[in-house]
Scaffold this motif. Sequence first.
Motif, short mmCIF file in Angstrom:
data_model
loop_
_atom_site.label_atom_id
_atom_site.label_comp_id
_atom_site.label_asym_id
_atom_site.label_seq_id
_atom_site.Cartn_x
_atom_site.Cartn_y
_atom_site.Cartn_z
N GLY A 34 0.83 -1.21 0.00
CA GLY A 34 0.00 0.00 0.00
C GLY A 34 0.86 1.25 0.00
N GLN A 35 0.20 2.36 -0.22
CA GLN A 35 0.95 3.62 -0.24
C GLN A 35 1.15 4.14 1.17
N SER A 36 2.26 4.82 1.39
CA SER A 36 2.46 5.47 2.69
C SER A 36 3.20 6.79 2.49
N PRO A 37 2.60 7.68 1.70
CA PRO A 37 3.26 8.98 1.48
C PRO A 37 3.29 9.78 2.78
N GLN A 38 4.35 10.53 2.98
CA GLN A 38 4.46 11.33 4.20
C GLN A 38 3.98 12.76 3.97
N ILE A 39 3.81 13.10 2.70
CA ILE A 39 3.48 14.48 2.38
C ILE A 39 2.20 14.55 1.55
N MET A 40 1.31 15.41 1.97
CA MET A 40 0.10 15.67 1.20
C MET A 40 0.24 17.06 0.58
N VAL A 41 -0.15 17.19 -0.68
CA VAL A 41 -0.10 18.49 -1.35
C VAL A 41 -1.51 18.86 -1.80
N ILE A 42 -1.92 20.07 -1.47
CA ILE A 42 -3.19 20.59 -1.98
C ILE A 42 -2.82 21.67 -2.98
N GLY A 43 -3.03 21.36 -4.26
CA GLY A 43 -2.58 22.27 -5.30
C GLY A 43 -3.71 22.70 -6.21
N CYS A 44 -3.36 23.52 -7.19
CA CYS A 44 -4.33 24.00 -8.17
C CYS A 44 -4.40 23.01 -9.33
N ALA A 45 -5.57 22.93 -9.97
CA ALA A 45 -5.75 22.03 -11.10
C ALA A 45 -5.02 22.50 -12.36
N PRO A 51 2.41 19.08 -8.93
CA PRO A 51 3.33 18.93 -7.80
C PRO A 51 4.37 17.83 -8.04
N GLU A 52 3.96 16.74 -8.70
CA GLU A 52 4.91 15.64 -8.93
C GLU A 52 6.07 16.10 -9.80
N VAL A 53 5.79 17.01 -10.73
CA VAL A 53 6.86 17.51 -11.60
C VAL A 53 7.74 18.49 -10.82
N ILE A 54 7.10 19.45 -10.13
CA ILE A 54 7.86 20.49 -9.42
C ILE A 54 8.77 19.88 -8.35
N PHE A 55 8.27 18.86 -7.66
CA PHE A 55 9.05 18.27 -6.56
C PHE A 55 9.73 16.96 -6.97
N ASN A 56 9.70 16.68 -8.26
CA ASN A 56 10.39 15.50 -8.78
C ASN A 56 10.04 14.24 -7.98
N ALA A 57 8.74 14.01 -7.80
CA ALA A 57 8.28 12.95 -6.91
C ALA A 57 8.16 11.61 -7.63
N ARG A 58 8.51 10.57 -6.91
CA ARG A 58 8.35 9.20 -7.42
C ARG A 58 6.97 8.69 -7.02
N PRO A 59 6.55 7.57 -7.65
CA PRO A 59 5.26 7.00 -7.27
C PRO A 59 5.23 6.71 -5.77
N GLY A 60 4.11 7.03 -5.14
CA GLY A 60 3.96 6.72 -3.72
C GLY A 60 4.46 7.80 -2.78
N GLU A 61 5.05 8.87 -3.30
CA GLU A 61 5.66 9.86 -2.40
C GLU A 61 4.73 11.00 -2.01
N LEU A 62 3.84 11.40 -2.92
CA LEU A 62 2.98 12.54 -2.63
C LEU A 62 1.52 12.13 -2.71
N PHE A 63 0.75 12.51 -1.72
CA PHE A 63 -0.70 12.35 -1.77
C PHE A 63 -1.26 13.70 -2.19
N VAL A 64 -1.83 13.75 -3.39
CA VAL A 64 -2.13 15.04 -4.01
C VAL A 64 -3.63 15.23 -4.21
N VAL A 65 -4.13 16.37 -3.82
CA VAL A 65 -5.50 16.75 -4.21
C VAL A 65 -5.39 18.11 -4.89
N ARG A 66 -6.03 18.21 -6.05
CA ARG A 66 -5.95 19.46 -6.81
C ARG A 66 -7.36 19.96 -7.11
N ASN A 67 -7.53 21.26 -7.06
CA ASN A 67 -8.82 21.85 -7.43
C ASN A 67 -8.56 23.26 -7.96
#
Length: 224
Positions: A34-45, A51-67
């Motif tokens: 299962g996933q266990s990201p330590q960081i959640m990002v609330i970003g713009c759509a 966020p994955e591009v800006i922070f160079n994130a790998r799968p499983g690293e960021l829990f992202v919600v965008r609106n």
Amino acid sequence: MMTFPERLIDGYRDFLSGRLTVEQSRYRELAERGQSPQIMVIGCADSRVSPEVIFNARPGELFVVRNVANLVPPYAPDGRAHGVSAALEFGVAALKVQHIVVLGHAQCGGVQAFAKDAEPLSPGDFIGQWMSLMRPAAEKVGPRGDLSMADYVTRLEHANITNSLNNLLTFPRLRQLVENGHISIHGAYFGVATGKLSVRDPATGEFKPIAAEDYARLFAQPRF
Ligand SMILES: [Zn+2]
């Protein structure tokens, strides 16, 4: 028959030969435990601020919600469907993230629409309703006065991030976890034109550049 966008098929082919080749064992591991990201990002759509591009994130690293406009509505247990609140609950209670980052950005269309009091895009005007969540931020910024529209929008974009951070603290359980030091909340702002990232100083409310030396070394001098 509807055709699936060619761009996505091409992109998926690149993913297969590129990223999946590199990350396949990681994907398998993430699927098993299962996933266990330590960081959640609330970003713009907005398509420019992934966020994955800006922070160079790998799968499983960021829990992202965008609106639209990285908004967090205040806590409202009213029995309605709340997308951001559900994601927050999942991130905080189930995933136990340690950080929540509200990521705003320059040239935000949602904030501009609010600032310019733009005509509704549809009779339902979902955007107008949604952007009314920005009103407390706009009240803190105050009237535009002599500010240029660009400067005013930047202030609103910053205040909007602060407003979302304040709204995070209206969720009782999250507030408790923040006060106990189990979760940290952060505001960040991405300059689309420059690629510069700044982070909100909680003491002063100012946004300060991070990794500024790297940025200067790589981009401040003309490169030939
Ligand atoms: Zn935006």
